[in-house]
Structure formats: structure tokens, C-alpha cells
Design a protein around this motif. Sequence first.
Motif, PDB file in Angstrom:
ATOM      1  N   VAL A  66       0.905  -1.430   0.131  1.00 56.17           N
ATOM      2  CA  VAL A  66       0.115   0.124  -0.272  1.00 56.17           C
ATOM      3  C   VAL A  66       0.766   1.129  -0.405  1.00 56.17           C
ATOM      4  O   VAL A  66       0.559   2.527  -0.519  1.00 56.17           O
ATOM      5  CB  VAL A  66      -1.051   0.237   1.198  1.00 56.17           C
ATOM      6  N   LEU A  67       1.572   1.495   0.863  1.00 51.65           N
ATOM      7  CA  LEU A  67       2.978   2.493   0.397  1.00 51.65           C
ATOM      8  C   LEU A  67       3.656   2.697  -0.440  1.00 51.65           C
ATOM      9  O   LEU A  67       3.773   4.047  -1.214  1.00 51.65           O
ATOM     10  CB  LEU A  67       4.327   2.128   1.643  1.00 51.65           C
ATOM     11  N   ALA A  68       3.901   1.703  -0.842  1.00 56.56           N
ATOM     12  CA  ALA A  68       4.272   1.464  -2.302  1.00 56.56           C
ATOM     13  C   ALA A  68       3.262   2.318  -3.650  1.00 56.56           C
ATOM     14  O   ALA A  68       3.824   3.493  -3.929  1.00 56.56           O
ATOM     15  CB  ALA A  68       4.672   0.637  -3.269  1.00 56.56           C
ATOM     16  N   CYS A  69       2.522   1.972  -3.431  1.00 56.62           N
ATOM     17  CA  CYS A  69       1.177   2.876  -4.510  1.00 56.62           C
ATOM     18  C   CYS A  69       0.781   3.895  -4.214  1.00 56.62           C
ATOM     19  O   CYS A  69       1.427   4.891  -5.118  1.00 56.62           O
ATOM     20  CB  CYS A  69       0.407   1.845  -3.922  1.00 56.62           C
ATOM     21  N   LEU A  70       1.403   4.281  -2.614  1.00 51.39           N
ATOM     22  CA  LEU A  70       1.118   5.903  -2.653  1.00 51.39           C
ATOM     23  C   LEU A  70       1.769   6.478  -2.735  1.00 51.39           C
ATOM     24  O   LEU A  70       1.980   7.628  -3.338  1.00 51.39           O
ATOM     25  CB  LEU A  70       1.257   6.236  -0.847  1.00 51.39           C
ATOM     26  N   VAL A  99       9.078   5.920 -17.382  1.00 54.97           N
ATOM     27  CA  VAL A  99       8.263   4.845 -16.902  1.00 54.97           C
ATOM     28  C   VAL A  99       8.389   3.944 -17.660  1.00 54.97           C
ATOM     29  O   VAL A  99       8.557   2.797 -16.780  1.00 54.97           O
ATOM     30  CB  VAL A  99       6.708   5.227 -17.707  1.00 54.97           C
ATOM     31  N   LEU A 100       9.254   3.735 -18.428  1.00 57.57           N
ATOM     32  CA  LEU A 100       9.555   2.665 -19.451  1.00 57.57           C
ATOM     33  C   LEU A 100      10.311   2.144 -18.383  1.00 57.57           C
ATOM     34  O   LEU A 100      10.588   0.422 -18.434  1.00 57.57           O
ATOM     35  CB  LEU A 100       9.355   3.125 -20.808  1.00 57.57           C
ATOM     36  N   HIS A 101      11.574   2.690 -18.562  1.00 57.18           N
ATOM     37  CA  HIS A 101      12.838   2.219 -17.677  1.00 57.18           C
ATOM     38  C   HIS A 101      12.368   1.202 -16.036  1.00 57.18           C
ATOM     39  O   HIS A 101      12.736   0.394 -16.111  1.00 57.18           O
ATOM     40  CB  HIS A 101      13.915   2.747 -16.787  1.00 57.18           C
ATOM     41  N   PHE A 102      11.124   1.913 -15.865  1.00 53.17           N
ATOM     42  CA  PHE A 102      10.913   1.687 -13.998  1.00 53.17           C
ATOM     43  C   PHE A 102       9.965   0.866 -14.176  1.00 53.17           C
ATOM     44  O   PHE A 102       9.791  -0.172 -13.641  1.00 53.17           O
ATOM     45  CB  PHE A 102      10.925   2.981 -13.733  1.00 53.17           C
ATOM     46  N   LEU A 103       9.715   0.440 -15.792  1.00 55.01           N
ATOM     47  CA  LEU A 103       8.124  -0.378 -15.291  1.00 55.01           C
ATOM     48  C   LEU A 103       8.057  -2.149 -15.096  1.00 55.01           C
ATOM     49  O   LEU A 103       7.616  -3.156 -14.817  1.00 55.01           O
ATOM     50  CB  LEU A 103       6.884  -0.073 -16.745  1.00 55.01           C
ATOM     51  N   GLY A 106       8.932  -2.666 -11.596  1.00 54.81           N
ATOM     52  CA  GLY A 106       7.962  -2.764 -10.871  1.00 54.81           C
ATOM     53  C   GLY A 106       7.051  -3.854 -11.313  1.00 54.81           C
ATOM     54  O   GLY A 106       6.279  -4.347 -10.008  1.00 54.81           O
ATOM     55  N   VAL A 107       6.858  -4.384 -12.029  1.00 59.30           N
ATOM     56  CA  VAL A 107       5.802  -5.851 -12.790  1.00 59.30           C
ATOM     57  C   VAL A 107       6.444  -7.250 -12.098  1.00 59.30           C
ATOM     58  O   VAL A 107       5.497  -7.345 -11.993  1.00 59.30           O
ATOM     59  CB  VAL A 107       5.585  -5.575 -13.815  1.00 59.30           C
ATOM     60  N   ALA A 108       7.851  -6.731 -12.309  1.00 63.78           N
ATOM     61  CA  ALA A 108       8.451  -8.167 -11.058  1.00 63.78           C
ATOM     62  C   ALA A 108       8.181  -7.965  -9.895  1.00 63.78           C
ATOM     63  O   ALA A 108       8.036  -9.451  -9.357  1.00 63.78           O
ATOM     64  CB  ALA A 108      10.187  -7.417 -11.569  1.00 63.78           C
ATOM     65  N   GLY A 109       8.177  -6.604  -9.332  1.00 65.07           N
ATOM     66  CA  GLY A 109       8.012  -6.885  -7.395  1.00 65.07           C
ATOM     67  C   GLY A 109       6.563  -7.192  -7.537  1.00 65.07           C
ATOM     68  O   GLY A 109       6.339  -7.784  -6.043  1.00 65.07           O
ATOM     69  N   ALA A 110       5.896  -6.508  -7.848  1.00 68.56           N
ATOM     70  CA  ALA A 110       4.596  -7.243  -8.069  1.00 68.56           C
ATOM     71  C   ALA A 110       3.966  -8.697  -8.150  1.00 68.56           C
ATOM     72  O   ALA A 110       3.201  -9.205  -8.134  1.00 68.56           O
ATOM     73  CB  ALA A 110       3.167  -6.374  -8.852  1.00 68.56           C
ATOM     74  N   GLY A 111       4.723  -8.871  -9.332  1.00 71.14           N
ATOM     75  CA  GLY A 111       4.973 -10.639  -9.849  1.00 71.14           C
ATOM     76  C   GLY A 111       5.319 -11.475  -8.641  1.00 71.14           C
ATOM     77  O   GLY A 111       4.817 -11.968  -8.009  1.00 71.14           O
ATOM     78  N   LEU A 112       6.776 -11.096  -8.480  1.00 72.14           N
ATOM     79  CA  LEU A 112       6.953 -11.934  -7.100  1.00 72.14           C
ATOM     80  C   LEU A 112       5.997 -12.077  -5.809  1.00 72.14           C
ATOM     81  O   LEU A 112       5.798 -13.132  -5.232  1.00 72.14           O
ATOM     82  CB  LEU A 112       8.250 -11.545  -6.701  1.00 72.14           C
ATOM     83  N   ALA A 113       5.550 -10.674  -5.676  1.00 71.12           N
ATOM     84  CA  ALA A 113       4.480 -10.542  -4.638  1.00 71.12           C
ATOM     85  C   ALA A 113       3.812 -11.902  -4.596  1.00 71.12           C
ATOM     86  O   ALA A 113       3.037 -12.112  -3.522  1.00 71.12           O
ATOM     87  CB  ALA A 113       4.013  -9.154  -3.568  1.00 71.12           C
TER      88      ALA A 113
END
Length: 203
Positions: A66-70, A99-103, A106-113
Motif C-alpha cells: 500500500v505504501l509503495a502504491c501511495l 516510466v518505461l525504464h522502471f515499469l 515494478g511489474v516484476a516486484g508485483a509478480g514476485l509478491a
Amino acid sequence: MQEYEKALAEISEIRERIAESTTFRGLGAAALAGTGLLAILTAALQAWLVPDLAATPLAYFGCWIVLACLCVAILGAEMVGRSRRRHGGLADAMIANAVLHFLPAGVAGAGLAALFYGFAPDSAWMLPGLWQILVALGIFAGLRSLPTGMAIVGAWYFLTGFTVLLVEVGTLVPSPFAMGIPFCVGQFLSAAVFRSSVGGIDG
């Protein structure tokens, strides 16, 4: 009509190339430092209010998600407004490039979770370290268009990620400060880099 479309495509390509070679100044020191403060405050509150984190691992990780999303929302709003002021007509291309550099990270972090929660909850202790390593990789991917000092920030997150993995190995739920301290220091370092690059506390 075809010549017109071809000209537009060429202009768009030129803008993208210029954006890739231009230093991104769409973030301010105040917003970056603010997200660092949120990280350490979250860690302190978790340590104070939930002394037995092992009993509520989902709440631990959910709080950080939640903090990451905020923080993404805060920095995203900052990025859009500041880029329009600082980069003018290149703002959209600069934002898209950043955004393309970090996307992927970010997707990998969400996928791992999602993967750990659904299939390997006993391995979820690795998430804080892996998230920090992914942040480092996102920074390194965008170094060409970021202020030069961001290489130090990337190195910080890379080292802290592996350090957290080593220190917290085998624990069910890592210490809140395994997230709070690295991200607080990392965001303050980012704030210092952008402030020196752009000038002024608000960039």
C-alpha cells in the motif's frame, strides 16, 4: 496523406531520441524526501504497533505494498506537473521514457509478491531484499536520462538488497526496518541528487 503520416512518425522518433538523451528533471527533492520519511515512519509504526509481526505476515507485506502504491501516486503526480514545467513540449516523451525504464522492475516486484503469497509463503521473507534489488535495476536501466549521481542511489539499493537477504535469511517476517531504513536513506539520497542537479529544495 502517407507523406504526412511519415513526417509525423519521423518527428515522433526525433522527440523520443531527444528525450532519451536529455536529463530527466521531473522529480523534486521535497517529494523524494517525503517518500523516504513515509518509509521510516511506516517501519517505526509497524515495530511499535505490531511487535509480533510473524503472526501477521500478510499485514506486514500488505502495508508495504500500500505504501509503495501511495509513493508511486505521489511521485507520479509530481512527475507530470514538474515535467510539463521543466521539459515543455518534451514532457510526454520524457515521462514515457522514465516510466518505461522502471515499469519492468515494478511489474516484476508485483509478480514476485503474488508468486510468494500464492505458492511459496515461507519464502516471502526474501521480498524486501528482492524489491530493493529491483529498484536498483530500474535506476540503472534509466541512468542515461537520470542525473549522474543516481548511480550512487542504484548502488545503495543494490547493496542493501543483498544485505537484507543475508541478514534476514530464514526469518518468517523480516524486520520493518529492513524496508524502512534502506528506502528512507535511498530516497533522501535521490532527493540530494535531484536537488544538486536541478537546484533548490523543490527542484
